[in-house]
Design a protein around this motif. Structure first.
Motif, PDB file in Angstrom:
ATOM      1  N   ASN A 279      -4.338  17.504   3.786  1.00 27.21           N
ATOM      2  CA  ASN A 279      -5.524  17.148   3.009  1.00 27.21           C
ATOM      3  C   ASN A 279      -5.982  15.737   3.352  1.00 27.21           C
ATOM      4  O   ASN A 279      -5.309  15.007   4.085  1.00 27.21           O
ATOM      5  CB  ASN A 279      -5.202  17.219   1.510  1.00 27.21           C
ATOM      6  N   ASN A 280      -7.139  15.329   2.785  1.00 29.64           N
ATOM      7  CA  ASN A 280      -7.544  13.929   2.876  1.00 29.64           C
ATOM      8  C   ASN A 280      -6.439  13.084   2.252  1.00 29.64           C
ATOM      9  O   ASN A 280      -5.762  13.520   1.319  1.00 29.64           O
ATOM     10  CB  ASN A 280      -8.842  13.688   2.106  1.00 29.64           C
ATOM     11  N   LYS A 281      -6.274  11.867   2.745  1.00 28.38           N
ATOM     12  CA  LYS A 281      -5.167  11.036   2.284  1.00 28.38           C
ATOM     13  C   LYS A 281      -5.650   9.994   1.278  1.00 28.38           C
ATOM     14  O   LYS A 281      -6.664   9.327   1.508  1.00 28.38           O
ATOM     15  CB  LYS A 281      -4.508  10.328   3.466  1.00 28.38           C
ATOM     16  N   THR A 282      -4.913   9.877   0.186  1.00 32.87           N
ATOM     17  CA  THR A 282      -5.247   8.855  -0.797  1.00 32.87           C
ATOM     18  C   THR A 282      -4.145   7.812  -0.834  1.00 32.87           C
ATOM     19  O   THR A 282      -2.963   8.116  -0.663  1.00 32.87           O
ATOM     20  CB  THR A 282      -5.424   9.453  -2.203  1.00 32.87           C
ATOM     21  N   MET A 283      -4.559   6.576  -1.024  1.00 29.66           N
ATOM     22  CA  MET A 283      -3.624   5.460  -1.034  1.00 29.66           C
ATOM     23  C   MET A 283      -3.976   4.525  -2.192  1.00 29.66           C
ATOM     24  O   MET A 283      -5.130   4.465  -2.605  1.00 29.66           O
ATOM     25  CB  MET A 283      -3.717   4.653   0.277  1.00 29.66           C
ATOM     26  N   ILE A 284      -2.984   3.799  -2.688  1.00 24.55           N
ATOM     27  CA  ILE A 284      -3.256   2.757  -3.672  1.00 24.55           C
ATOM     28  C   ILE A 284      -2.665   1.464  -3.144  1.00 24.55           C
ATOM     29  O   ILE A 284      -1.584   1.465  -2.539  1.00 24.55           O
ATOM     30  CB  ILE A 284      -2.701   3.099  -5.072  1.00 24.55           C
ATOM     31  N   GLY A 285      -3.390   0.378  -3.348  1.00 24.14           N
ATOM     32  CA  GLY A 285      -2.921  -0.901  -2.832  1.00 24.14           C
ATOM     33  C   GLY A 285      -3.084  -2.011  -3.845  1.00 24.14           C
ATOM     34  O   GLY A 285      -4.027  -2.018  -4.638  1.00 24.14           O
ATOM     35  N   ASP A 286      -2.145  -2.912  -3.855  1.00 23.48           N
ATOM     36  CA  ASP A 286      -2.289  -4.138  -4.636  1.00 23.48           C
ATOM     37  C   ASP A 286      -1.815  -5.297  -3.789  1.00 23.48           C
ATOM     38  O   ASP A 286      -0.945  -5.140  -2.931  1.00 23.48           O
ATOM     39  CB  ASP A 286      -1.503  -4.072  -5.952  1.00 23.48           C
ATOM     40  N   GLY A 287      -2.407  -6.442  -4.007  1.00 25.30           N
ATOM     41  CA  GLY A 287      -2.014  -7.586  -3.199  1.00 25.30           C
ATOM     42  C   GLY A 287      -2.637  -8.857  -3.715  1.00 25.30           C
ATOM     43  O   GLY A 287      -3.556  -8.837  -4.547  1.00 25.30           O
TER      44      GLY A 287
ATOM     45  N   ILE B 292       0.861  -1.188   0.000  1.00 27.21           N
ATOM     46  CA  ILE B 292       0.000   0.000   0.000  1.00 27.21           C
ATOM     47  C   ILE B 292       0.893   1.232   0.000  1.00 27.21           C
ATOM     48  O   ILE B 292       1.816   1.347   0.816  1.00 27.21           O
ATOM     49  CB  ILE B 292      -0.946   0.003   1.203  1.00 27.21           C
ATOM     50  N   TYR B 293       0.635   2.130  -0.946  1.00 26.76           N
ATOM     51  CA  TYR B 293       1.401   3.373  -1.076  1.00 26.76           C
ATOM     52  C   TYR B 293       0.543   4.505  -0.533  1.00 26.76           C
ATOM     53  O   TYR B 293      -0.566   4.742  -1.020  1.00 26.76           O
ATOM     54  CB  TYR B 293       1.749   3.607  -2.550  1.00 26.76           C
TER      55      TYR B 293
END
Lengths: 167, 78
Positions: free
Chosen positions: A107-115, A98-99
């Motif tokens: 600000n609101n936090k955005t994340m990208i995840g792969d798994g 997860i990045y």
């Protein structure tokens, strides 16, 4: 634009534990990367992640999921990454990343995840590609990783936290 | 005496890791998670079984040349 990828903490369990809890994460990086290689001591599907001691459901999730061969697009409130349970092949561990972008910003936090859950069963490979939004402006300083079925993480499960710094 | 599960706390500012027993609140949340997980699993299993039954019925009707219901047709039409 120089970019550094710095190890903050790498943790591998010597015995079963209910959770990994990274506290006092320094705010000195631009982004964070969380890498998980986990296996539960019982049945499970997900590693749930709580931010700053809050609920694991306080995050908006949109993801694509390969669930036993069926591609599903879903939106709901969870911050999670695939996890292996006891149904997976012996001694196998899921892997996920997860990045977390601008985790210390206002600000609101955005994340990208792969798994992916790992398995020798070709018909039962679960893969997730997800985008997350944490709708709060506080800096992220704590990540707690628990098992969605309320069980323990098995020995040799690991969670690693890295800092990305852009000069 | 039952031993409580422990959690691994890592202080990223010092690098110090320690194992602590779960608090009462964490134990309660863990039990709630287990109940919710079991309910989700049961719901998913029921949905899987219902879909499998529809597919079986649709296949049998196709072989027999009988009309399919809309639900049955939806299991085989993209």
């Amino acid at each position: 634009m120089p970019v550094t990828f710095t190890k903050i903490q790498v943790t591998t369990l010597g015995s079963a534990q209910a959770s990994f809890d990274f506290q006092n994460i320094p705010a000195t990086y631009t982004d964070l990367v969380l890498k998980l290689s986990v296996r539960s001591t019982s049945a499970t599907n997900w590693a749930n992640i709580g931010i700053n001691g809050g609920s694991t459901t306080a995050v908006n999730l949109k993801h694509l999921l390969n669930f036993s061969g069926t591609i599903i697009s879903q939106a709901y409130d969870y911050f999670r990454s695939p996890a292996n349970g006891v149904a997976a092949s012996t001694d196998t561990f899921s892997n996920g990343e997860i990045y977390l972008t601008n985790y210390a910003g206002a600000n609101n936090k955005t994340m990208i995840g792969d798994g992916v859950q790992t398995s020798n069963n070709a018909g039962d490979i679960e893969i997730q590609l997800a985008g997350f939004r944490w709708p709060f402006t506080a800096a992220i300083n704590r990540l707690t990783i628990t098992c969605d079925s309320g069980s323990n993480w098995a020995a040799n499960s690991s969670a690693s936290l890295y800092g990305i710094k852009k000069d | 005496m039952t031993t409580r599960p422990t959690k691994l706390i890592v202080d990223c500012s010092t690098g110090i890791a320690q194992e602590l027993e779960l608090t009462d609140e964490e134990m309660a949340q863990r039990e709630l998670d287990a109940i919710e997980w079991a309910e989700r699993q049961a719901a998913q299993q029921a949905a899987d079984n219902a879909l499998a039954a529809l597919k079986t019925s649709a296949k049998a009707k196709l072989v027999a040349g009988e009309p399919l219901t809309e639900e049955e047709a939806a299991t085989i039409v993209l």
